[in-house]
Design a protein around this motif. Structure first.
Motif, short mmCIF file in Angstrom:
data_model
loop_
_atom_site.label_atom_id
_atom_site.label_comp_id
_atom_site.label_asym_id
_atom_site.label_seq_id
_atom_site.Cartn_x
_atom_site.Cartn_y
_atom_site.Cartn_z
N HIS A 138 0.86 -1.19 0.00
CA HIS A 138 0.00 0.00 0.00
C HIS A 138 0.90 1.24 0.00
CE1 HIS A 138 -3.57 2.09 2.34
NE2 HIS A 138 -3.20 2.77 1.27
N CYS A 141 3.73 5.20 1.70
CA CYS A 141 3.77 4.50 2.98
C CYS A 141 5.04 4.83 3.75
CB CYS A 141 3.67 3.00 2.77
SG CYS A 141 5.10 2.29 1.93
N TRP A 159 1.51 -0.61 -4.51
CA TRP A 159 0.07 -0.52 -4.77
C TRP A 159 -0.31 0.95 -4.57
CZ3 TRP A 159 -4.04 -3.37 -1.27
CH2 TRP A 159 -5.30 -3.28 -1.87
N THR A 161 -1.77 4.72 -4.57
CA THR A 161 -3.04 5.43 -4.45
C THR A 161 -2.79 6.91 -4.73
OG1 THR A 161 -2.76 5.84 -2.08
CG2 THR A 161 -3.89 3.81 -2.72
N TRP A 167 -7.47 8.81 -2.32
CA TRP A 167 -6.52 7.85 -1.77
C TRP A 167 -7.11 6.44 -1.69
CZ3 TRP A 167 -2.02 9.94 -2.23
CH2 TRP A 167 -1.80 11.28 -1.94
N LEU A 169 -8.06 2.60 -2.33
CA LEU A 169 -7.37 1.40 -2.80
C LEU A 169 -8.14 0.76 -3.94
CD1 LEU A 169 -6.40 -0.12 0.66
CD2 LEU A 169 -4.77 0.64 -1.09
N LEU A 174 -4.84 -4.54 -7.34
CA LEU A 174 -4.29 -5.56 -6.46
C LEU A 174 -4.32 -6.93 -7.14
CD1 LEU A 174 -3.23 -6.60 -3.73
CD2 LEU A 174 -5.63 -6.71 -2.96
N VAL A 187 -0.65 -3.72 4.06
CA VAL A 187 -1.67 -2.66 4.08
C VAL A 187 -1.51 -1.82 5.33
CG1 VAL A 187 -3.35 -3.89 2.65
CG2 VAL A 187 -3.36 -4.20 5.13
N ASN A 188 -2.01 -0.59 5.26
CA ASN A 188 -1.90 0.34 6.38
C ASN A 188 -3.19 1.15 6.47
OD1 ASN A 188 -0.05 3.43 6.89
ND2 ASN A 188 -1.12 2.18 8.38
N CYS A 189 -3.99 0.87 7.50
CA CYS A 189 -5.22 1.62 7.74
C CYS A 189 -5.50 1.66 9.23
CB CYS A 189 -6.41 1.00 7.00
SG CYS A 189 -6.86 1.83 5.48
N HIS A 191 -4.39 5.25 7.49
CA HIS A 191 -3.21 5.31 6.65
C HIS A 191 -2.26 6.45 7.00
CE1 HIS A 191 -1.19 6.07 2.61
NE2 HIS A 191 -0.81 4.86 2.96
N SER A 219 -0.67 -6.06 8.40
CA SER A 219 -1.58 -4.92 8.54
C SER A 219 -1.05 -3.94 9.57
CB SER A 219 -2.97 -5.43 8.95
OG SER A 219 -3.88 -4.37 9.09
#
Length: 474
Positions: A138, A141, A159, A161, A167, A169, A174, A187-189, A191, A219
Motif C-alpha cells: 500500500h 507509505c 500498490w 493510491t 486515496w 485502494l 491488487l 496494508v496500512n489503515c 493510513h 496490517s
C-alpha cells in the motif's frame, strides 16, 4: 537467513554450530543487507529537535509519567518498586494480557512485544520473507514497509493510491499485481500519511484475495482507534484472517512514543515462532519500566484515546478553515482517521525547498512528500498535538508575507475577511495578543508573539527569502 530461523524456531538445532562456523557460511557475503537511508528520519535528524514549531508530528499529545501513573490507583507506588531485571522476550504476561483487550480472538501467546513498531516491521520482513519473494505494498507509505524487503532482495510492487481518487485502494490493481511468488500484501489503515480509511467491505475483499492466493497480510494498524466516526473502526486483520499479522504501538493512538513499545498479533504459529527467534538477535527483551507504563496506559485506553481524539477534533476544525481559505495555494483530501494528512501545494515550487525554507525562516517543520518517495508536491501535516494552533499561525504568517509580496505562488489575493476569520480561530487557541501588546523579543519569540508584530520584521528579509526560494519572477 529466514530459512535458518524457521529451523531454529522449530527447535531443530541439530548441527547448528557446524552450519554457522562452516567456511562457506562465513565467507559468503553476497547476501549482506544494503539498505538505503531512512529519508524521514534523516530529514527529522536535521530539524526535529531544533525547530520550535513541529507541524508534521505523527503522534498525539504525549503524557508525563506522573500524569499516566495518576490514572491508576497505586500505580505510582508500584512503579517505584518495579524490578529492573531482564523481562520476558515475548513481553511481560501483564502487558500482553493488556494488549489482548485490543482484539477479539487473540490470546497472550499470540502477542509478541517489540521495541516500537519499527523493530516489529524489521523482524517480520527478515523472519518471514525470502530473497525473490514478491510483496505488494500500500503506497505511499512508511519507508520500512517496502525498503527492508527491497534490501533483502524481494520483488516489490507499490500498490499506489492518489489524492484525485480520495486515496482509495483499487482492488482490480491488487488482483493484477499478484504473481505466483507473491508472499505478502502490506496494508496500512488508518493510513500514514494520508489519513485514508478503507471500508469494512473493502477490508474483507482484500482478505479474501489474500486467502485465495495464500498470501500473508501484514496490517499496519498503529492509528487504529483514532477514527473520526467510531462506527468506521476496522476490525484488526488478525481477528479476521488466520495468516494476518496486525501491528500495534503505543506511539500514535496513545501518544506515548517515548515508551518504545510496539507489538504484533497473529494467529499464525509459524510466523510467530520465526519472528520470536529473529528478535533474539535484536533487542532480545524490552525495557521493564516501559512495559509497566504501557500496561497502565492500556488499562486506561478509553480515557487516553478520548483525550487525544478531542485534540484532533478541535485541530481538524482549524485545518478545515485554513485549507478552505487558502484553497488556491493548497489542496487536501480531509483525513477520516489518524492524526496526520497529506496536503498538496498548488504553486510551482519543489516541496522540499518550500519545507526547508519554511523551517529555516519561520521555525515551522512540515515533512516533504519526497521523504515518502511520492513526488514533489505533497507534504505531511500533523494535528494530534495541543500546540498545533500556534504552529498553524506561524505557517500562515509565512504564507501571508510571501503571497502578499510576490506573485510566484499564483492565484488571487486572500480576502481580508478570510484572514480575519483564520486569525480569530487560530489566535483564540494559541493565545495570541494584539499588535499593540508589548513586543516579546525573547529567544522563544524573537520576532514577536503575534502575526502583526512579526510582520514588522519581515520586509527586510524579503530579498534573502526570495533568493532562497529561487524566485524567477513568476
Amino acid at each position: 537467513m529466514a530459512w535458518r530461523l524457521r529451523e531454529w524456531a522449530g527447535i531443530n538445532l541439530a548441527g547448528w554450530y557446524d552450519q554457522i562456523y562452516h567456511p562457506d557460511f562465513i565467507l559468503d557475503r553476497k547476501d549482506t543487507m544494503k539498505i538505503r537511508p531512512f529519508q524521514i528520519e534523516r530529514f527529522f535528524a536535521r530539524y526535529e529537535f531544533n525547530a520550535p514549531y513541529l507541524l508534521s508530528s505523527s503522534d498525539c499529545e504525549a503524557l508525563t509519567i506522573q500524569g499516566l501513573l495518576s490514572m491508576e490507583e497505586g500505580a505510582a507506588e508500584q512503579f517505584q518498586q518495579h524490578w529492573l531485571g531482564y523481562t520476558e522476550s515475548q513481553g511481560s504476561p501483564e502487558l500482553r494480557q493488556a494488549i489482548t483487550t485490543q482484539y477479539q480472538s487473540i490470546s497472550i501467546e499470540q502477542i509478541l512485544v517489540h521495541a516500537g513498531a519499527e523493530e516489529a516491521i524489521f523482524t517480520f520482513m527478515n523472519a518471514v520473507l525470502e530473497k525473490n519473494d514478491h510483496i505488494i505494498v500500500h503506497f505511499p507509505c512508511y519507508q520500512s514497509l517496502f525498503e527492508i524487503a527491497n534490501a533483502i532482495g524481494c520483488e516489490v510492487t507499490l500498490w499506489e493510491t492518489h489524492a484525485e481518487d480520495g486515496w482509495e485502494l483499487d482492488l482490480e490493481s491488487l488482483q493484477h499485481s499478484i504473481k505466483a511468488n507473491t508472499r505478502a500484501i502490506i496494508v496500512n489503515c488508518p493510513h500514514n500519511p494520508t489519513g485514508y480509511l478503507m471500508s469494512k467491505a473493502k477490508q474483507q475483499q482484500i482478505i479474501e484475495i489474500a486467502r485465495e492466493h495464500q498470501c500473508i497480510i501484514f496490517s499496519d494498524e498503529v492509528y487504529r482507534g483514532l477514527e473520526q466516526n467510531q462506527d468506521e473502526t476496522l476490525p484488526a486483520a488478525c481477528d479476521l484472517y488466520e495468516h494476518a499479522v496486525s501491528l500495534g504501538v503505543m506511539s500514535k493512538t496513545f501518544g506515548l512514543p517515548g515508551l518504545r513499545i510496539g507489538w504484533i498479533a497473529t494467529r499464525d504459529p509459524q510466523i510467530y515462532a520465526s519472528m520470536a527467534a529473529f528478535k533474539d538477535y535484536l533487542t532480545i527483551c524490552n525495557s521493564a519500566p516501559s512495559e509497566f507504563l504501557a500496561t497502565v496506559a492500556l488499562h486506561n485506553a478509553s480515557t487516553i484515546i478520548a483525550r487525544n481524539k478531542a485534540i484532533i477534533e478541535e485541530n481538524m476544525r482549524l485545518l478545515t478553515t485554513f485549507f478552505a481559505a487558502y484553497s488556491h495555494l493548497f489542496s487536501w483530501v480531509a483525513p477520516r482517521a489518524g492524526s496526520i494528512a497529506f496536503p498538496r501545494i498548488q504553486f510551482e515550487q519543489d516541496i522540499e525547498h518550500f519545507c526547508t525554507d519554511l523551517v529555516q525562516k519561520q521555525g515551522v517543520l512540515l515533512l516533504p512528500g519526497t521523504c515518502y518517495n511520492f513526488g514533489h508536491q505533497h507534504f505531511r501535516i500533523g494535528f494530534g498535538r495541543k500546540n498545533m494552533p500556534e504552529c498553524l499561525m506561524r505557517l500562515e504568517d509565512y504564507i501571508k508575507v510571501v503571497k502578499g509580496s510576490y506573485s510566484w505562488f499564483g492565484g488571487e489575493r486572500i480576502a481580508g475577511e478570510d484572514h480575519d476569520k483564520i486569525d480569530q480561530l487560530i489566535g483564540s487557541h494559541a493565545g495570541a495578543s494584539n499588535a499593540d501588546a508589548p513586543l516579546d523579543d525573547s529567544k522563544d519569540a524573537p520576532f514577536g508573539s503575534t502575526p502583526e508584530q512579526r510582520l514588522r520584521f519581515l520586509p527586510s528579509n524579503l530579498v534573502l527569502m526570495v533568493a532562497t526560494l529561487g524566485w524567477s519572477g513568476r
